[in-house]
Design a protein around this motif. Structure first.
Motif, PDB file in Angstrom:
ATOM      1  N   ILE A 577       0.151   8.827   5.790  1.00  0.00           N
ATOM      2  CA  ILE A 577      -0.442   9.867   4.852  1.00  0.00           C
ATOM      3  C   ILE A 577      -1.353   9.113   3.867  1.00  0.00           C
ATOM      4  N   PHE A 578      -2.767   9.559   3.634  1.00  0.00           N
ATOM      5  CA  PHE A 578      -3.578   8.820   2.864  1.00  0.00           C
ATOM      6  C   PHE A 578      -4.364   9.973   2.106  1.00  0.00           C
ATOM      7  N   GLY A 579      -4.565  10.053   0.749  1.00  0.00           N
ATOM      8  CA  GLY A 579      -5.434  10.581  -0.256  1.00  0.00           C
ATOM      9  C   GLY A 579      -4.720  12.055  -0.307  1.00  0.00           C
ATOM     10  N   GLY A 580      -5.628  12.869  -0.590  1.00  0.00           N
ATOM     11  CA  GLY A 580      -5.243  14.330  -0.982  1.00  0.00           C
ATOM     12  C   GLY A 580      -5.210  14.680  -2.543  1.00  0.00           C
ATOM     13  N   ARG A 581      -5.002  15.539  -2.998  1.00  0.00           N
ATOM     14  CA  ARG A 581      -4.885  15.989  -4.298  1.00  0.00           C
ATOM     15  C   ARG A 581      -3.682  17.074  -4.534  1.00  0.00           C
ATOM     16  N   ASP A 582      -3.451  17.096  -5.981  1.00  0.00           N
ATOM     17  CA  ASP A 582      -2.859  18.424  -6.286  1.00  0.00           C
ATOM     18  C   ASP A 582      -3.924  19.179  -7.232  1.00  0.00           C
ATOM     19  N   ASP A 583      -3.324  19.974  -8.104  1.00  0.00           N
ATOM     20  CA  ASP A 583      -4.481  20.721  -8.887  1.00  0.00           C
ATOM     21  C   ASP A 583      -4.992  19.985  -9.727  1.00  0.00           C
ATOM     22  N   LEU A 584      -4.420  18.749 -10.183  1.00  0.00           N
ATOM     23  CA  LEU A 584      -4.922  18.029 -11.262  1.00  0.00           C
ATOM     24  C   LEU A 584      -5.431  16.449 -10.970  1.00  0.00           C
ATOM     25  N   VAL A 585      -5.008  16.117 -10.043  1.00  0.00           N
ATOM     26  CA  VAL A 585      -5.052  14.606  -9.734  1.00  0.00           C
ATOM     27  C   VAL A 585      -5.481  14.384  -8.265  1.00  0.00           C
ATOM     28  N   THR A 586      -6.234  13.750  -8.033  1.00  0.00           N
ATOM     29  CA  THR A 586      -6.788  13.068  -6.598  1.00  0.00           C
ATOM     30  C   THR A 586      -6.135  11.567  -6.356  1.00  0.00           C
ATOM     31  N   PHE A 587      -5.565  11.466  -4.932  1.00  0.00           N
ATOM     32  CA  PHE A 587      -4.963  10.128  -4.788  1.00  0.00           C
ATOM     33  C   PHE A 587      -5.529   9.293  -3.714  1.00  0.00           C
ATOM     34  N   ASN A 588      -5.314   8.031  -4.010  1.00  0.00           N
ATOM     35  CA  ASN A 588      -5.677   7.049  -2.936  1.00  0.00           C
ATOM     36  C   ASN A 588      -4.462   6.306  -2.551  1.00  0.00           C
ATOM     37  N   GLU A 589      -3.294   6.974  -2.452  1.00  0.00           N
ATOM     38  CA  GLU A 589      -1.994   6.171  -2.023  1.00  0.00           C
ATOM     39  C   GLU A 589      -2.156   5.923  -0.622  1.00  0.00           C
ATOM     40  N   VAL A 590      -1.401   5.178   0.027  1.00  0.00           N
ATOM     41  CA  VAL A 590      -0.874   5.178   1.583  1.00  0.00           C
ATOM     42  C   VAL A 590       0.604   5.142   1.578  1.00  0.00           C
ATOM     43  N   TRP A 591       0.959   6.172   1.976  1.00  0.00           N
ATOM     44  CA  TRP A 591       2.436   6.366   2.539  1.00  0.00           C
ATOM     45  C   TRP A 591       2.775   6.388   3.857  1.00  0.00           C
ATOM     46  N   ILE A 592       3.994   5.799   4.423  1.00  0.00           N
ATOM     47  CA  ILE A 592       4.288   5.695   5.772  1.00  0.00           C
ATOM     48  C   ILE A 592       5.627   6.159   5.675  1.00  0.00           C
ATOM     49  N   PHE A 593       5.808   7.084   6.912  1.00  0.00           N
ATOM     50  CA  PHE A 593       6.997   7.655   7.198  1.00  0.00           C
ATOM     51  C   PHE A 593       7.617   7.084   8.482  1.00  0.00           C
ATOM     52  N   ASP A 594       8.918   6.445   8.285  1.00  0.00           N
ATOM     53  CA  ASP A 594       9.481   5.849   9.494  1.00  0.00           C
ATOM     54  C   ASP A 594      10.182   7.018  10.253  1.00  0.00           C
ATOM     55  N   SER A 595      10.096   7.309  11.447  1.00  0.00           N
ATOM     56  CA  SER A 595      11.121   8.413  12.040  1.00  0.00           C
ATOM     57  C   SER A 595      12.487   8.260  12.447  1.00  0.00           C
ATOM     58  N   THR A 596      12.330   6.664  12.633  1.00  0.00           N
ATOM     59  CA  THR A 596      13.574   6.261  12.876  1.00  0.00           C
ATOM     60  C   THR A 596      14.709   6.045  11.798  1.00  0.00           C
ATOM     61  N   SER A 597      14.336   5.649  10.769  1.00  0.00           N
ATOM     62  CA  SER A 597      15.213   5.530   9.565  1.00  0.00           C
ATOM     63  C   SER A 597      14.998   6.930   8.552  1.00  0.00           C
ATOM     64  N   LEU A 598      14.215   7.811   8.779  1.00  0.00           N
ATOM     65  CA  LEU A 598      13.756   8.759   8.080  1.00  0.00           C
ATOM     66  C   LEU A 598      13.580   8.701   6.658  1.00  0.00           C
ATOM     67  N   THR A 599      12.569   7.612   6.328  1.00  0.00           N
ATOM     68  CA  THR A 599      12.549   6.980   4.963  1.00  0.00           C
ATOM     69  C   THR A 599      10.909   7.109   4.724  1.00  0.00           C
ATOM     70  N   TRP A 600      10.659   7.173   3.563  1.00  0.00           N
ATOM     71  CA  TRP A 600       9.282   7.140   3.186  1.00  0.00           C
ATOM     72  C   TRP A 600       8.990   5.610   2.243  1.00  0.00           C
ATOM     73  N   SER A 601       7.733   5.129   2.708  1.00  0.00           N
ATOM     74  CA  SER A 601       7.612   3.722   1.824  1.00  0.00           C
ATOM     75  C   SER A 601       5.969   3.912   1.548  1.00  0.00           C
ATOM     76  N   GLN A 602       5.913   3.494   0.304  1.00  0.00           N
ATOM     77  CA  GLN A 602       4.592   3.549  -0.338  1.00  0.00           C
ATOM     78  C   GLN A 602       4.044   2.124  -0.020  1.00  0.00           C
ATOM     79  N   VAL A 603       2.811   1.826   0.713  1.00  0.00           N
ATOM     80  CA  VAL A 603       2.062   0.653   0.835  1.00  0.00           C
ATOM     81  C   VAL A 603       1.197   0.181  -0.070  1.00  0.00           C
TER      82      VAL A 603
END
Length: 782
Positions: A577-603
């Motif tokens: 997942i990359f980018g996006g915004r909520d109603d106040l902030v715009t993001f440049n984060e990169v998040w990766i979801f591992d479907s094996t371990s069912l965990t998120w990690s920010q890169v």
């Protein structure tokens, strides 16, 4: 102004305003009809009738003892009609178009005269008060091209250059030729002992929004005559310093909005109505700027004091502190939208990317935004299906098809006689390709979510499938499943959350890993009665075979709530997942979801800085990795690059390709993220020169109806992305064209496989009152 503390008659403040004679008459009648203005007009009140030239300007004043808590004089320049302003030599083309527009308008006026109707111009010349004079408020007619006359008239009514003065200018100077508006600035800088000039005007005329804006105002006989002279914020800042001001701060309206207003105030504003046009708002605010310039003739001030913020800073809020907090210190106020920020950027990999137009796809059917695009077929024969979106002022639920046969693009075909449970018209939905829905086999397009009006979201518990062979829609209600643990703990909120609907979410078909064949839905926006608009971080799994929807339970950290992001499957059954915004902030984060371990990690990524962005498009491509090209010599043209050295090998590397979107300081970005090293690089298709782009887009290579260019242009022939493109609300799909990148050396021959081009469909904006703009169909060879 009084509520904001800018105008305090009880402290001796006085407001001066300069405008058209006809406007003065209308304003006089308005002021007299509103009791709220009575304290400012009496006593005494003198109304006179005096002819004057056409230009707008206004001036308020305050007492010197109140400074710096409030100024002693304020000069406000209101919006001016510049149709009577002579056009300089450099705008001959604009003048010719303007004269043609004037002739058309004159014919309309003559027709009205014959019918016995008075034109607005005739009415303004009729009886009425052409000046309004009182103790606290003075409104006169004047011409900013003759500042000596304006000065004499204002000083006659009590304007004093020796007391602190605030000058307000709203969309005025850009309607005047640059040399004449510069005279207005010099008059302020030279006349007043201490003054702050606050202006709000248009800028950036060369991109798609800017061209639409300029064309509209030209058609209204009010051309932005000076906008092409000062194309960037840096040039605007420099012109005020050249005029004699001691300091100047400038930023776009978006930077002012994001950096100066409190979060609670921004949230209050955004909740005033059902607003979902965030791309339009963001880009519109790129094209307006707020500027403050300060001048003081006080000998007691040191140079460091003069370079600091003006004493009247409280009058414009803590604007610049907030703006500067958003920007790297090295950038200062140099926000040059012509692309000078990219002049020193050298791409780490050379893929000779280039853009081509596709004339066979020129169709009003593709003039839409907020739609979805899905590709079916293989390399030799592909079909692109476009569903829904908005066009003009209406939402759509039709389907258009584009066939690609051996590199030949068919004309756009709007499918007719579609049967079944046709979805309601919607936009900002998601669509993916599947091979089976429930017990039904065969290629199908799945559509989930979206919205009609912003207060009419589409439920994500309703899955629509379209059979591309039978041209038949079918609605599949999804069964909501809840884990035993959630039921036992009483944390089952999926029913309420899911049935409320989603739009601007992401939906990804997983091709690998434990969740293979499942659809992952993340985030999105929603509207719930009595709760208003909400942004979600919910994560759902949709099983197209079991026709079920369930919440995906994830432990540990996870991405915050967001919408208008992208979610792309990468190798190993992972979701990025990359980018996006909520109603106040715009993001440049990169998040990766591992479907094996069912965990998120920010890169944490390296490489070039990546600005926060939303509304972009992204996909996974395997591309060759080239060595870095040599840096061009200082004497060479900034748009040319020497050829890379011979290659001994080419390696296919997975890249996340991100193009377009909205961010605070850029437009039409092109980025690649190396998924082996997680290093960001720029695609080198932005303007890479200090000089402004031409007013008309450069000519592009054209894809014929039967063939695709077999080779990429050389680096020296690489055309930049034309400015008349607005890569928001578009769709981007990777396709495979019969063009292989083959490199032969003494030891190896390598050919890339997989998609080698990106097809861009639709996109664009409702440019508010200026009209609509939709992109032409484009191919990006990568």
């Amino acid at each position: 102004m009084r509520e904001a503390g800018l105008f305090k008659p009880e402290r001796g403040h006085k407001w001066f305003e300069v405008d058209f004679p006809g406007v003065v008459r209308r304003k006089t009648a308005l002021l007299r009809s509103k009791d709220i203005f009575t304290p400012f007009l009496e006593p005494p009140l003198v109304a006179t009738s005096s002819p004057s030239a056409a230009t707008s300007s206004s001036v308020p004043s305050t007492d010197s003892s109140a400074f710096p808590s409030s100024p002693d004089a304020v000069i406000s320049v209101a919006e001016t009609a510049a149709s009577s302003v002579s056009v300089s030599e450099e705008q001959k083309q604009v003048e010719e178009e303007l004269m043609g527009t004037k002739q058309k308008m004159r014919k309309k006026k003559n027709k009205k005269k014959k019918k016995g109707k008075k034109t607005q111009e005739e009415e303004s010349e009729g009886e009425g008060e052409a000046e309004l004079l009182s103790r606290f408020y003075c409104m006169v007619a004047g011409d900013l091209r003759r500042m000596s006359d304006v000065q004499a008239r204002l000083m006659k009514e009590g304007l004093s250059p020796s007391i602190p003065t605030l000058v307000l200018s709203e969309c005025v100077l850009t309607y005047m030729p640059a040399d004449q508006s510069q005279g207005t600035l010099e008059w302020v800088a030279q006349t007043f002992d201490e003054a702050t000039f606050l202006t709000y005007e248009q800028t950036v005329p060369d991109d798609a929004f800017g061209q639409t804006m300029c064309k509209f105002l030209l058609g209204r006989a009010s051309p932005l005559i000076g906008i092409h002279t000062f194309r960037s914020l840096q040039l605007h800042r420099q012109r005020y310093l050249n005029a004699g001001f001691d300091s100047c701060e400038v930023g776009t309206l978006l930077e002012y909005y994001n950096g100066s207003l409190r979060d609670d105030e921004r949230q209050r504003v955004e909740e005033l109505e059902e607003f979902d046009e965030f791309e339009e708002w963001c880009i519109k605010c790129h094209h307006y700027f707020v500027l403050t310039a300060f001048v003081s003739k006080s000998k007691s001030k040191s140079k460091s004091e003069l370079e600091s913020k003006p004493e009247t800073e409280h009058l414009v809020g803590d604007c610049w502190a907030g703006m500067k907090a958003l920007l790297p210190e090295s950038r200062g106020t140099d926000m040059d939208y012509t692309g000078s920020e990219r002049a020193d950027v050298q791409p780490q990999s050379l893929t000779t990317p280039h853009w081509v137009h596709v004339p066979s796809l020129e169709s009003s059917q593709l003039s839409r935004g907020g739609h979805s695009t899905v590709v079916f077929g293989g390399e030799d024969s592909q079909a692109v299906y476009v569903f829904g979106g908005f066009a003009g002022y209406s939402r759509l639920n039709d389907i258009c098809r584009i066939r690609v046969e051996s590199g030949s693009f068919s004309e756009v075909e709007q499918l007719q006689e579609i049967q079944g449970d046709v979805p309601t018209a919607r936009m900002f939905h998601c669509a993916v390709r599947v091979d089976q829905v429930g017990s039904e086999l065969g290629e199908r397009m799945i559509v989930v979510g979206g919205r009609g009006r912003p207060q009419s979201p589409c439920a994500i518990t309703e899955l629509y499938s379209f059979d591309v062979e039978a041209m038949h829609w079918k609605l599949h209600p999804l069964t909501i499943t809840t884990s035993p643990a959630a039921k036992a703990e009483g944390t089952d909120t999926i029913t309420d959350t899911a049935q409320n609907g989603r739009w601007r979410h992401s939906l990804t078909m997983m091709e690998e890993g434990p969740l293979k064949g499942k659809l992952l839905l993340f985030g999105g926006r929603n509207f719930v009665k009595d709760r208003g608009f909400t942004v979600h971080d919910s994560f759902f799994v949709i099983d197209p075979l079991a026709l079920s929807l369930s919440a995906l339970e994830v432990e540990g950290p996870k991405p915050s709530a967001r919408y208008s992001h992208t979610a792309t499957e990468i190798d190993g059954g992972k979701l990025l997942i990359f980018g996006g915004r909520d109603d106040l902030v715009t993001f440049n984060e990169v998040w990766i979801f591992d479907s094996t371990s069912l965990t998120w990690s920010q890169v944490v990524c390296s490489g070039v800085p990546v600005r926060p962005t939303f509304g972009h498009s992204a996909c996974l491509l395997y591309q060759p990795l080239f060595p870095s090209p040599p840096t061009p010599s200082p004497s060479s043209s900034p748009r040319t690059t020497t050829s890379p050295p011979p290659l001994s090998s080419i390696e296919s590397t997975p890249f996340l390709v991100v193009i377009g979107g909205c961010s605070p300081h850029s437009r039409n970005d092109g980025l690649r993220l190396n998924l082996n090293t997680f290093e960001w690089t720029h695609y080198n298709f932005e303007w890479a020169s200090e000089e402004a782009p031409p007013l008309s887009p450069p000519s592009l290579p054209v894809v014929s109806n039967t063939t695709i260019p077999s080779t990429s242009p050389s680096a020296t022939e690489l055309p930049p992305l034309p400015p008349a493109i607005m890569l928001v609300k578009h769709s981007m799909v990777p396709i495979r064209l019969p063009r292989s990148l083959t490199t032969t050396t003494t030891t190896t021959t390598t050919t890339t496989t997989g998609p080698n081009a990106l097809l861009f469909v639709g996109g664009g904006l409702l440019c508010f009152a200026f009209g609509n703009f939709f992109n032409r169909p484009l191919l990006f060879h990568c």
